[in-house]
Write a protein that holds these residues in place. Sequence first.
Motif, PDB file in Angstrom:
ATOM      1  N   GLN A 119       6.058   2.830 -21.631  1.00 16.04           N
ATOM      2  CA  GLN A 119       6.120   1.382 -21.836  1.00 16.04           C
ATOM      3  C   GLN A 119       5.391   0.603 -20.739  1.00 16.04           C
ATOM      4  O   GLN A 119       5.314  -0.635 -20.806  1.00 16.04           O
ATOM      5  CB  GLN A 119       7.587   0.919 -21.912  1.00 16.04           C
ATOM      6  CG  GLN A 119       8.341   1.452 -23.113  1.00 16.04           C
ATOM      7  CD  GLN A 119       9.777   0.963 -23.155  1.00 16.04           C
ATOM      8  OE1 GLN A 119      10.145  -0.001 -22.464  1.00 16.04           O
ATOM      9  NE2 GLN A 119      10.614   1.632 -23.954  1.00 16.04           N
ATOM     10  N   VAL A 120       4.867   1.299 -19.748  1.00 19.41           N
ATOM     11  CA  VAL A 120       4.203   0.622 -18.628  1.00 19.41           C
ATOM     12  C   VAL A 120       3.037  -0.246 -19.088  1.00 19.41           C
ATOM     13  O   VAL A 120       2.920  -1.407 -18.670  1.00 19.41           O
ATOM     14  CB  VAL A 120       3.744   1.651 -17.568  1.00 19.41           C
ATOM     15  CG1 VAL A 120       2.763   1.008 -16.584  1.00 19.41           C
ATOM     16  CG2 VAL A 120       4.943   2.195 -16.814  1.00 19.41           C
ATOM     17  N   PRO A 121       2.121   0.226 -19.957  1.00 21.29           N
ATOM     18  CA  PRO A 121       0.995  -0.633 -20.362  1.00 21.29           C
ATOM     19  C   PRO A 121       1.438  -1.962 -20.980  1.00 21.29           C
ATOM     20  O   PRO A 121       0.892  -3.019 -20.654  1.00 21.29           O
ATOM     21  CB  PRO A 121       0.243   0.240 -21.369  1.00 21.29           C
ATOM     22  CG  PRO A 121       0.574   1.637 -20.978  1.00 21.29           C
ATOM     23  CD  PRO A 121       1.993   1.579 -20.523  1.00 21.29           C
ATOM     24  N   ASP A 122       2.456  -1.914 -21.887  1.00 25.03           N
ATOM     25  CA  ASP A 122       2.924  -3.143 -22.518  1.00 25.03           C
ATOM     26  C   ASP A 122       3.537  -4.088 -21.494  1.00 25.03           C
ATOM     27  O   ASP A 122       3.331  -5.306 -21.534  1.00 25.03           O
ATOM     28  CB  ASP A 122       3.942  -2.831 -23.605  1.00 25.03           C
ATOM     29  CG  ASP A 122       3.308  -2.143 -24.817  1.00 25.03           C
ATOM     30  OD1 ASP A 122       2.081  -2.289 -24.985  1.00 25.03           O
ATOM     31  OD2 ASP A 122       4.022  -1.459 -25.568  1.00 25.03           O
ATOM     32  N   ARG A 123       4.314  -3.505 -20.570  1.00 30.26           N
ATOM     33  CA  ARG A 123       4.974  -4.320 -19.558  1.00 30.26           C
ATOM     34  C   ARG A 123       3.949  -4.981 -18.632  1.00 30.26           C
ATOM     35  O   ARG A 123       4.072  -6.165 -18.297  1.00 30.26           O
ATOM     36  CB  ARG A 123       5.929  -3.439 -18.752  1.00 30.26           C
ATOM     37  CG  ARG A 123       6.701  -4.173 -17.685  1.00 30.26           C
ATOM     38  CD  ARG A 123       7.596  -5.255 -18.272  1.00 30.26           C
ATOM     39  NE  ARG A 123       8.449  -5.846 -17.258  1.00 30.26           N
ATOM     40  CZ  ARG A 123       8.926  -7.074 -17.329  1.00 30.26           C
ATOM     41  NH1 ARG A 123       8.634  -7.835 -18.367  1.00 30.26           N
ATOM     42  NH2 ARG A 123       9.713  -7.535 -16.374  1.00 30.26           N
ATOM     43  N   VAL A 124       2.928  -4.234 -18.228  1.00 31.53           N
ATOM     44  CA  VAL A 124       1.880  -4.792 -17.364  1.00 31.53           C
ATOM     45  C   VAL A 124       1.140  -5.912 -18.085  1.00 31.53           C
ATOM     46  O   VAL A 124       0.839  -6.960 -17.513  1.00 31.53           O
ATOM     47  CB  VAL A 124       0.892  -3.682 -16.926  1.00 31.53           C
ATOM     48  CG1 VAL A 124      -0.337  -4.291 -16.265  1.00 31.53           C
ATOM     49  CG2 VAL A 124       1.576  -2.716 -15.969  1.00 31.53           C
ATOM     50  N   GLU A 125       0.857  -5.719 -19.385  1.00 28.25           N
ATOM     51  CA  GLU A 125       0.167  -6.752 -20.152  1.00 28.25           C
ATOM     52  C   GLU A 125       0.989  -8.035 -20.208  1.00 28.25           C
ATOM     53  O   GLU A 125       0.457  -9.144 -20.090  1.00 28.25           O
ATOM     54  CB  GLU A 125      -0.124  -6.246 -21.558  1.00 28.25           C
ATOM     55  CG  GLU A 125      -0.961  -7.205 -22.377  1.00 28.25           C
ATOM     56  CD  GLU A 125      -1.337  -6.642 -23.737  1.00 28.25           C
ATOM     57  OE1 GLU A 125      -1.930  -7.386 -24.526  1.00 28.25           O
ATOM     58  OE2 GLU A 125      -1.026  -5.459 -23.994  1.00 28.25           O
ATOM     59  N   GLN A 126       2.302  -7.897 -20.356  1.00 26.29           N
ATOM     60  CA  GLN A 126       3.169  -9.077 -20.369  1.00 26.29           C
ATOM     61  C   GLN A 126       3.109  -9.823 -19.041  1.00 26.29           C
ATOM     62  O   GLN A 126       3.027 -11.053 -18.998  1.00 26.29           O
ATOM     63  CB  GLN A 126       4.617  -8.661 -20.666  1.00 26.29           C
ATOM     64  CG  GLN A 126       4.849  -8.117 -22.069  1.00 26.29           C
ATOM     65  CD  GLN A 126       6.240  -7.521 -22.231  1.00 26.29           C
ATOM     66  OE1 GLN A 126       7.093  -7.640 -21.352  1.00 26.29           O
ATOM     67  NE2 GLN A 126       6.483  -6.863 -23.372  1.00 26.29           N
ATOM     68  N   LEU A 127       3.158  -9.051 -17.942  1.00 21.02           N
ATOM     69  CA  LEU A 127       3.118  -9.672 -16.620  1.00 21.02           C
ATOM     70  C   LEU A 127       1.783 -10.366 -16.367  1.00 21.02           C
ATOM     71  O   LEU A 127       1.740 -11.457 -15.782  1.00 21.02           O
ATOM     72  CB  LEU A 127       3.378  -8.614 -15.546  1.00 21.02           C
ATOM     73  CG  LEU A 127       4.797  -8.035 -15.503  1.00 21.02           C
ATOM     74  CD1 LEU A 127       4.870  -6.893 -14.489  1.00 21.02           C
ATOM     75  CD2 LEU A 127       5.797  -9.124 -15.136  1.00 21.02           C
ATOM     76  N   VAL A 128       0.704  -9.739 -16.801  1.00 21.05           N
ATOM     77  CA  VAL A 128      -0.616 -10.350 -16.622  1.00 21.05           C
ATOM     78  C   VAL A 128      -0.705 -11.649 -17.404  1.00 21.05           C
ATOM     79  O   VAL A 128      -1.249 -12.653 -16.917  1.00 21.05           O
ATOM     80  CB  VAL A 128      -1.724  -9.364 -17.058  1.00 21.05           C
ATOM     81  CG1 VAL A 128      -3.072 -10.065 -17.139  1.00 21.05           C
ATOM     82  CG2 VAL A 128      -1.810  -8.195 -16.090  1.00 21.05           C
ATOM     83  N   THR A 129      -0.183 -11.649 -18.627  1.00 25.39           N
ATOM     84  CA  THR A 129      -0.208 -12.864 -19.440  1.00 25.39           C
ATOM     85  C   THR A 129       0.564 -13.986 -18.759  1.00 25.39           C
ATOM     86  O   THR A 129       0.112 -15.141 -18.687  1.00 25.39           O
ATOM     87  CB  THR A 129       0.392 -12.580 -20.829  1.00 25.39           C
ATOM     88  OG1 THR A 129      -0.381 -11.566 -21.480  1.00 25.39           O
ATOM     89  CG2 THR A 129       0.397 -13.841 -21.687  1.00 25.39           C
ATOM     90  N   ARG A 130       1.736 -13.657 -18.230  1.00 26.58           N
ATOM     91  CA  ARG A 130       2.545 -14.673 -17.547  1.00 26.58           C
ATOM     92  C   ARG A 130       1.837 -15.178 -16.287  1.00 26.58           C
ATOM     93  O   ARG A 130       1.878 -16.381 -15.971  1.00 26.58           O
ATOM     94  CB  ARG A 130       3.911 -14.083 -17.185  1.00 26.58           C
ATOM     95  CG  ARG A 130       4.822 -13.871 -18.403  1.00 26.58           C
ATOM     96  CD  ARG A 130       6.075 -13.104 -18.039  1.00 26.58           C
ATOM     97  NE  ARG A 130       6.842 -13.793 -16.995  1.00 26.58           N
ATOM     98  CZ  ARG A 130       7.944 -13.278 -16.417  1.00 26.58           C
ATOM     99  NH1 ARG A 130       8.372 -12.072 -16.788  1.00 26.58           N
ATOM    100  NH2 ARG A 130       8.583 -13.957 -15.496  1.00 26.58           N
TER     101      ARG A 130
END
Length: 908
Positions: free
Chosen positions: A749-760
Amino acid sequence: MQTHDIRKRFLDHFIRAGHTEVPSASLILDDPNLLFVNAGMVPFKPYFLGDQTPPYQRATSVQKCVRTLDIDEVGITTRHNTFFQMAGNFSFGDYFKREAIEFAWSLLTDPVEEGGYGIDPEKLWPTVYLDDDEAETIWRDVIGVPAERIQRRGMKDNYWSMGVPGPCGPCSEIFYDRGPEYGIEGGPEADEDRYIEIWNLVFMQNERGAGGAKEDYEILGPLPKKNIDTGMGIERVACILQGVDNVYETDLLKPVIDLASELSGRAYGAGSGDVRPARSAPGAGDDDVRFRVIADHSRTAVMLIGDGVVPGNDGRGYVLRRLLRRVVRSMRLLGADQPTMGAIVERVIELMSPSYPELAEQRDHIRSVAVAEETSFAKTLASGSKLFADAAAGTKKAGGTRISGDDAFALHDTYGFPIDLTLEMAAEAGLEVDRDGFAELMAEQRSRAKADATARKSGHADLSVYRDFLDRGPTEFTGFDELVSQARVLGMIAGGERVRSATPGTELEVILDRSPLYAESGGQLADTGAITTATGARLRVKDVQKLNKRVWLHKVVVEEGEVVEGDEVLASVDAGWRHGATQGHSGTHLVHAALRQILGPTATQAGSLNRPGYLRFDFHAAAPLSESQRAEIEQISNEAVEANYRVNTFETDLAKAKQMGALALFGENYGDQVRVVEIGGPFSMELCGGTHVESSAQIGPVTVIGEGSVGSGVRRVEAYVGMDSLRYLSKERALMAGLASSLKVPSEQVPDRVEQLVTRLREAEKALDAVRAEQARAAVVGLIDDAETVEGTLVVAGRIADGVDANGLRGLATELRGKVADRDAVVALFSVDGEKVPFVVATTDAARDRGLKAGDLVREVAPLVSGRGGGKPDLAQGSGSDAGGIDAALRRVREVVGDRHHGSARRP
């Protein structure tokens, strides 16, 4: 008589006279003084300089040559060509003047049915050096040329040297009289347009000293042996024998012009005026110039690509890029708005391959490189058109009618936008171009380039110290079969001098009769290892290089004992290094095979580097690899590792190897016997002299770590193999585990979580930018309220909130100027953006009318913030690094405004 027949008759003539035919060398030779081979004698320089003993006394060749000094003259005159073929015959201490003259005369004048060219002897005029009575006597009494058709000339015309200390001697040139319609009578001395040189016979008999390249040097004395170096211009003889005015009308160039005419819809020679050779042809139409550029440059480009050159931004690659872009540009100016490079290249290959069959074999590669450059240049033209539009709009807005030389040069030099396209588009826009200003900037650039080239030119490397070893024969390489070999020290070189012994601490080059240590070549780095003697001496081998592809130079440091010339030694390879190197080199073959499966046969090798555990592979491709293609490379390569293919190596002749489908590296010169490396039968088969594993499983896992561009049409893949691959993957796994732990999610799940953080984070940055922009606008309003009037000029100056970059500052300055556009006003803004101090100055029309120019103000204040800057009178900007100088810079703006009104310009 067709050009290919002219070439063949020359070689056959001299082979019958006992000469050894030497194939044309590549246009690229390892010579620090030459970008490309530019004369037929270049491959024979080591023999003329005495660095090597020639393997034959008589030789003949037709050498490919490229000269690009007059590239801008190509097409304007019909004399200049970038590519040409120089036929030559050479004698190394064998025959001399009489035989050289007789050989040339018989080939030129013998009847066609007897193997000659059948030229009328009455049309030929020889020239000789001023005091060369011997040559004149031969021409007059042996050959039978009337004395009035033999002319004597000075050093500039009839004395040859390489331009540096070394061999030199008088020469005798043969000119052909084209007839009274081409100029006045009187021989070459009277008119070299009517009388054209077709052959130069150099009688290499002296040694010259230092001095000017043409005349200003001393003759030191005679050479130990007298040599002959001749050159006959194939293209010029073709003009004569085909009865045409110039080389562009011969059988190897006119068909290219015909194709360009067909593709463009324009006619060659339509109202073009006088285009006779060597004349500037002031009446020639621009279209004819473009047709000639297309024919000349496309042929040169094909020959260069065939010898391994790829377009780039410097050196040989830059020359090739320029040639190709001039072809594209010329086709565009002729009206062709669709891609044409593929068709033109095909025509050139068709015309040239009877003499150079390797071009047909490399057809796909040559075409793909040329087409990729055409595609790339099309994008440049698109961006250049936009920049031109900006320059044209700025010129008209300022009330001008002429685009500045600075703008034209920036379009040409920075963006690759051709000047003639700038001229054409300017005319369409109702504008002119400051051609004098452009020419001045171009001249300055050429002067700098010439000075740089002169600084790099250091004369010919002195290889005479190695001559004994080169003459002895090649080093026997034993490293394919063993890692330790018995050998004998043939010689040692330290500081450019031969030494008989060496003690601890000495760095030197050691030449052995045989060696297991691999010398760097084919992208594989050299082995490391040791050389030891029975007396206890130990030499650490740091590097191994090849001299003239024959002699191994072991670069060593003496660590223990004394080594003496003639010692019997043990030469050993570092086994760990060799194992890693073979993994890397064999892994390169797998990656190459995988790329060809994915991208097709045009994905040919453009270079490589292999060291233990690592490989990089350059290949021709027009676009980046996708993530899925990168993954596929790994998949195919590791499937080959898993298959445990046997690695077979064998030697065969070049023709048979190619017939078997073995891939060769473009631009590499191979001998008659070649080494083939086969991995898994049809999976991979290449010509290669490197060291390899015994089976593909020994390569270990292959991990692609990167892919990117290294030049137009060339991409690079990097990968780890073996234990280095495992170590890399282990680090990646540890990194992923650390991220998963920090983010408190499972690894998948790391890629999805990183993408969320980058978006924020991006959303937060946008919000912060909006706040900063609002603060800056509020500060702008305050700056107008606090503005100071200096001698009638409103000075709106201040420091904006930190974090505003150069673009933001420029927008604020423009906005501020708009608010005071109806006044005599100057706007000066500074900010701090990280470690940079951007600043902008803008002026209104009324301020400029009073002599206040933004560019001048920026240059005044830039040093105060340790920066630089510049621009136009209405808007200029710069950047510094010292925020502590902002207050002083703001004061200086007000001072300069006051100075301008008082008619002075005091400096701080």
